[in-house]
Design an enzyme around this catalytic site. Sequence first.
Site, PDB file in Angstrom:
ATOM      1  N   LYS A  47      -1.091 -19.351  -2.676  1.00 49.89           N
ATOM      2  CA  LYS A  47       0.099 -18.629  -2.692  1.00 49.89           C
ATOM      3  C   LYS A  47       0.013 -17.227  -1.842  1.00 49.89           C
ATOM      4  O   LYS A  47      -0.717 -16.796  -1.350  1.00 49.89           O
ATOM      5  CB  LYS A  47       0.414 -18.092  -4.186  1.00 49.89           C
ATOM      6  CG  LYS A  47      -0.469 -17.257  -4.726  1.00 49.89           C
ATOM      7  CD  LYS A  47      -0.283 -16.965  -6.239  1.00 49.89           C
ATOM      8  CE  LYS A  47      -1.236 -16.243  -6.689  1.00 49.89           C
ATOM      9  NZ  LYS A  47      -0.751 -15.708  -8.574  1.00 49.89           N
ATOM     10  N   TYR A 272       1.882  14.465  10.627  1.00 48.42           N
ATOM     11  CA  TYR A 272       3.133  14.970  10.180  1.00 48.42           C
ATOM     12  C   TYR A 272       2.837  16.264   9.187  1.00 48.42           C
ATOM     13  O   TYR A 272       1.843  15.662   8.281  1.00 48.42           O
ATOM     14  CB  TYR A 272       4.025  13.915   9.376  1.00 48.42           C
ATOM     15  CG  TYR A 272       4.773  13.052  10.435  1.00 48.42           C
ATOM     16  CD1 TYR A 272       5.609  13.712  11.251  1.00 48.42           C
ATOM     17  CD2 TYR A 272       4.499  11.494  10.309  1.00 48.42           C
ATOM     18  CE1 TYR A 272       6.283  12.786  12.225  1.00 48.42           C
ATOM     19  CE2 TYR A 272       5.108  10.842  11.195  1.00 48.42           C
ATOM     20  CZ  TYR A 272       6.075  11.366  12.357  1.00 48.42           C
ATOM     21  OH  TYR A 272       6.713  10.448  13.140  1.00 48.42           O
TER      22      TYR A 272
END
Length: 378
Positions: A47, A272
């Site tokens: 999956k 940042y």
Amino acid sequence: MTTALTTPHLALSRMHAPTLHTLRDAVAANVERMRTATESRIMAVVKADGYGLGAVAVALAAIDAGAEWLGVTDAGDAAELRDAGIEVPILAWLNPAGVDVTQVVADRVDIAVGSVDELRQLITDASSLPDGRVRVHLHMDTGMSRGGVPLEDWAELLRVARSGRGRVEVVGVMGHLPDADAADPAINAPAVLRMRQARDAVLRAGFGPLIVHLAATSGTLTDPATHFDMVRVGAGLVGIDPSESVALQGAARLTASVVHSSVVPAGTPVGYGGAYVTERATRLSVIGVGYADGIPRELAVGAAVAIDGIRCPIVGRVSMDQIVVDTGDLTLPRGTTAVVFGPEGGAVPTVQEWARWAGSIPHTIVTGIGRRVERAIA
């Protein structure tokens, strides 16, 4: 950073796109390790696109190593596997997109049924089939309250199943272990008892033979009482043991190129907000992967990548497309390869380390790698 080099690179390196490598031999080795822990059949659960490593690639490696079944989340995921020429039985057990009974029969996909209403709907839909029946695995809620039929509704489930004979064929009983990661058979015992009760009720109702399956990776490795007829191995295929009791082989390696390097003085803010400030003159390198590629944005101190056998710490905030690492005395040309994670050991971080740095689990690291990262099979 644990070590530094003073010898600079003299030759330019060739750029390569960020790439997630699927290591087939590691998948096979992990299946072989499961085989030493159980005599039951092995279902390879592929999956989430094979836990991010490619459903077909992981499935083929697992089957070559002895897996006899495949498991997926949605029946539609089986089409890719069948198109690849894979013939082993496939089970889909959640089916959030619904079940197209015509396609399910054509693709030879078994369907797990987790509620009485779900079974009623499947029987109704199967009435339109000109021939063929939908093979179903009845899903017992073994204590998670996350899908599955509670024990008190089991009699009604079986009554509905009997009414649907000729349209559905009950071939299996399944459940999930709520706390197998604890690696404690005593904790698993209530779920094992419920599975036995469910199996016995289905047999008394006249269905059979049955394939009974409860254990996933942790149960497979730590508790033989949970094995029944088949075990479902998903995370273990790619080297993740949620119980952290067995060392498996990592099956993923993520690499990316250095896209920029610079020398900065002490006191230089990085990224940042200047969340990190250099304490000394050093060299910084920008690696071309970021949170859009699956690098967790929030990382603990100590998060790092490996370059030339040296662990280089990530400094400053993770950006959408890039991270910055402190390479100390190591001068790196554009195109130098950084290993973000891999199974090699030594300086190369593992997926498990990345999970700890992110305050998460290894599953989220491998399944979270973004679509723009190229895939390769090694």
